[in-house]
Every structure is written in structure tokens, then in C-alpha cells.
Design a protein around this motif. Sequence first.
Motif, PDB file in Angstrom:
ATOM      1  N   ARG A 195       0.828  -1.206   0.000  1.00 39.21           N
ATOM      2  CA  ARG A 195       0.000   0.000   0.000  1.00 39.21           C
ATOM      3  C   ARG A 195       0.867   1.262   0.000  1.00 39.21           C
ATOM      4  O   ARG A 195       0.561   2.245  -0.693  1.00 39.21           O
ATOM      5  CB  ARG A 195      -0.936  -0.012   1.213  1.00 39.21           C
ATOM      6  CG  ARG A 195      -2.005  -1.113   1.156  1.00 39.21           C
ATOM      7  CD  ARG A 195      -2.917  -1.066   2.374  1.00 39.21           C
ATOM      8  NE  ARG A 195      -3.687   0.165   2.440  1.00 39.21           N
ATOM      9  CZ  ARG A 195      -4.850   0.374   1.834  1.00 39.21           C
ATOM     10  NH1 ARG A 195      -5.390  -0.598   1.086  1.00 39.21           N
ATOM     11  NH2 ARG A 195      -5.478   1.515   1.959  1.00 39.21           N
ATOM     12  N   PRO A 338      -8.237   0.837  -2.415  1.00 41.22           N
ATOM     13  CA  PRO A 338      -9.363   0.228  -1.714  1.00 41.22           C
ATOM     14  C   PRO A 338      -9.011   0.025  -0.245  1.00 41.22           C
ATOM     15  O   PRO A 338      -7.844   0.132   0.140  1.00 41.22           O
ATOM     16  CB  PRO A 338      -9.532  -1.112  -2.437  1.00 41.22           C
ATOM     17  CG  PRO A 338      -8.173  -1.429  -2.979  1.00 41.22           C
ATOM     18  CD  PRO A 338      -7.586  -0.100  -3.359  1.00 41.22           C
ATOM     19  N   PRO A 339      -9.986  -0.283   0.591  1.00 40.08           N
ATOM     20  CA  PRO A 339      -9.662  -0.585   1.985  1.00 40.08           C
ATOM     21  C   PRO A 339      -8.691  -1.762   2.052  1.00 40.08           C
ATOM     22  O   PRO A 339      -8.628  -2.575   1.122  1.00 40.08           O
ATOM     23  CB  PRO A 339     -11.019  -0.957   2.598  1.00 40.08           C
ATOM     24  CG  PRO A 339     -12.036  -0.414   1.669  1.00 40.08           C
ATOM     25  CD  PRO A 339     -11.421  -0.424   0.306  1.00 40.08           C
ATOM     26  N   GLU A 343      -8.231  -6.865   7.850  1.00 43.22           N
ATOM     27  CA  GLU A 343      -9.024  -5.932   8.646  1.00 43.22           C
ATOM     28  C   GLU A 343      -8.153  -4.907   9.388  1.00 43.22           C
ATOM     29  O   GLU A 343      -7.171  -5.257  10.048  1.00 43.22           O
ATOM     30  CB  GLU A 343      -9.878  -6.713   9.655  1.00 43.22           C
ATOM     31  CG  GLU A 343     -10.799  -5.829  10.471  1.00 43.22           C
ATOM     32  CD  GLU A 343     -11.611  -6.639  11.482  1.00 43.22           C
ATOM     33  OE1 GLU A 343     -12.432  -6.023  12.191  1.00 43.22           O
ATOM     34  OE2 GLU A 343     -11.409  -7.869  11.560  1.00 43.22           O
ATOM     35  N   MET A 346      -4.438  -0.490   7.995  1.00 37.50           N
ATOM     36  CA  MET A 346      -4.061   0.750   7.302  1.00 37.50           C
ATOM     37  C   MET A 346      -2.568   1.024   7.474  1.00 37.50           C
ATOM     38  O   MET A 346      -1.985   0.785   8.537  1.00 37.50           O
ATOM     39  CB  MET A 346      -4.864   1.920   7.853  1.00 37.50           C
ATOM     40  CG  MET A 346      -6.312   1.932   7.406  1.00 37.50           C
ATOM     41  SD  MET A 346      -6.504   2.078   5.603  1.00 37.50           S
ATOM     42  CE  MET A 346      -5.850   3.727   5.338  1.00 37.50           C
TER      43      MET A 346
END
Length: 567
Positions: A195, A338-339, A343, A346
Motif C-alpha cells: 500500500r 481500496p480498503p 481488517e 491501514m
Amino acid sequence: MGGAGVEGGRALGGGGGVRSSRARAPLAGAAAEGAGGQSYTGMVDLSKAACSEHDYTPGNYTMLLDARNRQLGQSALGDRSRLLAALQRYREGGTLTVGVIGGSIAAGQGAHDAPAFPYWLKQILEAELPGGPQRVRLNNGAMPGTSSAYMSTCHNVHVPPDADIVVLDYAINDEEMPMPHMNNGVRRPYERLIRKLLQYPKRPAVVLLHAFRWFQDPVSSTGQFWSSSERQHGEFGLYYGLQQLSVKACCYHLMRQDRDGFSVKRPRADHTGRPQHDMDAALKGKVFFFDVLHPDGHTGHRVMGELVAQLVLDAWAEVSSGSTLSAEDTAAIAAPLPPPMLEANMESASDHCFIGPALQQTVIHRQSFEWLNEGKNPLLPKWGYVATIPGADIKFKVNSKATGTRHQEVTVELGYLRSYENMGRANVSCEGGCTCATWTLDGHHDQRNSQTFLQGFPVSQAEECIIAVKVLETSSTGKHKVKISGVMVSEDPENRPFDNKAAWDWIIAGSSKSAQGVFDLKSVVRRSLLATHQASSAALQQRYQQAALRSGGAGGAAAGDIEAEAA
């Protein structure tokens, strides 16, 4: 367009690899059938250190791996928009900047007397793209002995901020099946690394290059197709639409067939981690692996470089024919990610690794601390903030918020010099938004050497955390020298420190030579790095062979042959 190459902006079909109508000159050190030329003198030669000795001109290039299997190696093409955008910028006159990160394979282990795969990649692109060496830049930020968890924290000192393409090689380094399934302390930082890279300024294409290990421990698992982190890493590739390249997808059946260049009957190295000189002429260019873990520079590394090069050249074939990104593709590149797949995984919005030149960005106050290079060898700079008088103080402001940890506190690691003379003490404390217990740094030790020491200590999480260091009046030597070389905020879910002193020093040396402050393996003296590689390779090789002899299982006969013939 798998299997295509380019010439003068035109796509070239086919079976023979990347071709040109010009007179063909084989790449130095090439292992392809009929390839000759001068012998390779060492991108990662065990005995060479001066970078000026590593330069050579490849001429045009003939692939070792045939077009069909190069195409098979493209295990997932994903969304190629970012890759095409990078080549479109190149078509318009820009420089193509490729970053490579990974562990010992990407760093060159196994490339004993031929290039490691990042340098094969560079030479192929230079030979086949218009503009050649002037417009193709490669930064090898790989660090042996590390996993993607380390790189997730320290990517900023290993990947150029202007990267167009970033290649990740962690299928062997990361644990194969950590539990609980996927959502664990090994896979979470891997996703955060992806990410972070996807949000670099140029929105680079992130390519997953999955290495393969034939020789397994236990030995009975040798030749097992599914061993490695490739499957689980591939889930992230699918989720984020990344290009994926697989050594086992291209080459596993060639290995089983014992094809020249892909043979896995034995590795090239003996139990000491060195080539088996009495039989090396029969092994070099024939076997895929140098030792039981690392591919050989003439074959395995070369194939890995070709896989990445083919992916880039396929995109160039499309772009050079006049294809332009659609408005839809351009919007997709610029769109928010996207997320997270896992879960609440981040990524941190700020950098957490400040080693060498990156440390300078964090200083908000200093008195009597100077930024100095104390390296006696110009090829091995040793930068840091140095003070020699009591009362000298310096303050570093960092972000200690870490999304990856489940704890309220994180581990901050301070790198400082320890030596046997002239060293002093300093208090280390927290100010501003964070808190920590004050502790005393002592730069003196009794060993007759000078080395970096890494001290981890718990710090509360805060957007702005100020770490203060102040030199004390008292010391065990009567002197007061204190040298600080870096600060690192751990994102490890269990708050484990990095604790790799040698790597820390290599990063300081390599990043100090870069205008961007980014570590590049080729810019450091690699003698100690390669010695470490050789020792670990020998230990691994010997352990595997002993296990093979005991088990009499898969690989046992080959290992026994190697042991006997090397004795």
C-alpha cells in the motif's frame, strides 16, 4: 503480448526472445547456448569491491528462457495501467526508474561470477529500450537477512521516491504459513508495504517477483511445488491488481526435465558454499541453483531478470506502437486505494525509518552536535551526529503512531556508536506528545573495536514525538564523544526491534552516497556483506546435505555425491 520484444518502437513476435536487426553481441558472462564474450568480473564478485570494475556493455541480448516459458512466468498480469503509464512517460523522454527490494536473492547471493537478477534486468533494458543506459536507472535496495516486515518500515530509505516500477522479492524470505491464516504479524506488514509503495509520487507499478526454492528442509520435501509464500503473497497481488512473476510457473517443469540451465540434480556450491572446482566446468551454466537456497548468476538469477524485463518490454511494445492510456485508466491510477484486504491494516501516513541522511530531516534542535563522516574509507562513509562536550544536546521529531501494533506503546530504536576510547554518556528522553522512561546511553565498551549499537525502548504513540539526547558530565573514559546514526519506529505487531547492526551500517553507507538519501547496494563496499552471505550459505548448504544423508530421501544421493566429490 507475452514473449514479445521490441526494436525501434516496433513489437517483435516471438520464439527467439528480444531481437534486433543489428549485429548481435552476447552479454558478457552469458550462459545461453553459443554465448561467449569476456568473462564477468563482478557485480557481486566475492573478491571485488571497486564499483568501476563492475561496468560493462552488454550489446544486444538473447534470452536464456524461451518465449513460451517467459509467458508462463507471467502468472498474473493484473491491471497494467501503472506499468503502461511508466512506459508512456519513457516514450515522452523521461527516465525509467526501477526499484528492487527483497532479501538475499535480490541482494545477489548465488550470483558468484555472473550478475544478480536486478543487474540482468538493467542490462537487458539498456540493450533493448531506446536511450539505453542514459535513460534506464536501477536502484537495488535489497537487504539480505531481512523480511518484508523490515522493508514495510524502512521502504523510504530503500526505494527512490521517483520510482516508476518497484519489484518485490519476498516469497522465500517471508514465512510460508504463519498462523492465524493470513491475518497475522507476517502478512500484515507485507500488505502495508504494498500500500505504501502504490502511493509513491509517480504511482509506480508494483511487481511481485516470486522466487522458488527447490531444495527443502526437511529434505523429503525437496522438489515440492507449493513451498513458499507465493500463494499467500499472490492473494495481495490479486486484490490490488498487481503484476506477478513466478519462477516456478515458468521453470518448474524444465527443472523436472533436467534441462540445461535448469538442472536441480545438485547445486553448484559444495558444503563450504564455494563452487565445486573439480566439477564446476560441468555445472556452471547447467544448474539453476548456486546453493540450496539461492539461484546461480548464470542461470537462475538470469531467468529472474528476464522475467521482469519481458514484462517491461511487453508494455513498451504496446506503448511504442502508439497506444495511449484511456481517461478511465488514468483515473484508476490516481484513485484512492481500496480498503486493506486484512481488517484494519491501514498503512502509516508518515515515514518511520531515519537512518543516515534521512536522520537529518528529523532534527528540530541541536547544540554542539555536528553531522560528520567518520569513515576512513571513502567507499564506506560513516555519517552521524557527533558531539564531544558535556551539555551538547540534539532533538529528533518523529511520528510514533504505528497502525500495525496492537500495543499502546511502540518500540523506538536508536542507533549509536560504541567504542573502546573517548566515548561518553548521554541521557535519552521523550518530550512533546510522547512519553518514555529516561535512560542512559553509554558509548564505551571494552572490546577493541568500534561498532553501531541499536537500543530499543518503549515509547507512547503520538503524531509528534520528540526524542532528546543530552551528553552528560560523567563518563567511564573521561571523554564525552556521543554519535547518533539513526532512529527507527517499529511497526512490528509484537514491537520486536530490528536489531541488525550490520545492515544498519550498510544502509548508512549506501544512502549517504545518494542525492535522494536512498540505499543502493551497488554503492557500498560489499566485502563484509558478501562474506556474511557466504558464511550463511555454507551453513545452510552443510545443514541440508547432512539432513539429506541422514534421511536418504529426496536429494540425498545428490548431496552425498557433492559431499564425497568435494572432500
